[in-house]
Scaffold this motif. Structure first.
Motif, PDB file in Angstrom:
ATOM      1  N   PHE A  65       0.798  -1.104  -0.186  1.00  0.00           N
ATOM      2  CA  PHE A  65       0.157  -0.018  -0.215  1.00  0.00           C
ATOM      3  C   PHE A  65       0.497   1.258   0.185  1.00  0.00           C
ATOM      4  CE2 PHE A  65       0.780  -1.735   4.538  1.00  0.00           C
ATOM      5  CZ  PHE A  65       0.924   0.104   4.734  1.00  0.00           C
ATOM      6  N   TRP A  71      -3.364   3.897  -2.778  1.00  0.00           N
ATOM      7  CA  TRP A  71      -4.171   2.360  -3.121  1.00  0.00           C
ATOM      8  C   TRP A  71      -3.596   2.064  -2.496  1.00  0.00           C
ATOM      9  CZ3 TRP A  71       0.182  -0.684  -4.318  1.00  0.00           C
ATOM     10  CH2 TRP A  71       1.729   0.173  -4.408  1.00  0.00           C
ATOM     11  N   SER A  72      -4.048   0.718  -2.483  1.00  0.00           N
ATOM     12  CA  SER A  72      -3.496  -0.963  -1.458  1.00  0.00           C
ATOM     13  C   SER A  72      -3.654  -2.076  -3.067  1.00  0.00           C
ATOM     14  CB  SER A  72      -3.894  -1.427  -1.262  1.00  0.00           C
ATOM     15  OG  SER A  72      -5.524  -1.468  -0.719  1.00  0.00           O
TER      16      SER A  72
END
Length: 118
Positions: A65, A71-72
């Protein structure tokens, strides 16, 4: 009153980096994200080296992440392929501690190969 789903980050924004965490199965104790040193042990190379040196007994997932980019992603399949590639290059067997992890995540993309007849 308008509702917002956004909450301010508790992570300082001047530290843009991708962090990799490993989830491990501890058997009867359950599953948990392994503790990692904030400054040193969360980069991809360190995680791969720790997996290859049996620092994890039964890894089940690797997640990356980035808090700055928001985001991940589950990167288990990519990590499994890299672990296999490195062991193949070194002409060694996968450590038993990661064998199930690699085989489980490699199987996601393994399909029937077709031969092209000419």
């Amino acid at each position: 009153m308008r509702k917002s789903h956004w909450t301010p980050s508790i992570i300082p924004s001047d530290n843009d980096q991708t962090v990799f965490l490993v989830a491990e199965d501890f058997g009867k104790l359950g599953r948990a994200w392994r503790e990692a040193d904030y400054d040193e042990a969360t980069d991809l190379e360190t995680v791969i080296q720790d997996l290859l040196s049996s620092q994890y007994n039964d890894p089940i997932r690797v997640v990356a992440f980035n808090t700055e980019e928001r985001w991940s992603e589950d990167v288990s399949e990519d990590v499994a392929h890299e672990l296999r590639r490195r062991c193949d290059l070194q002409q060694r067997n996968l450590p038993s501690s990661i064998q199930d992890f690699v085989e489980r995540h490699e199987a996601h993309n393994r399909g029937q190969l077709t031969l092209r007849l000419v």
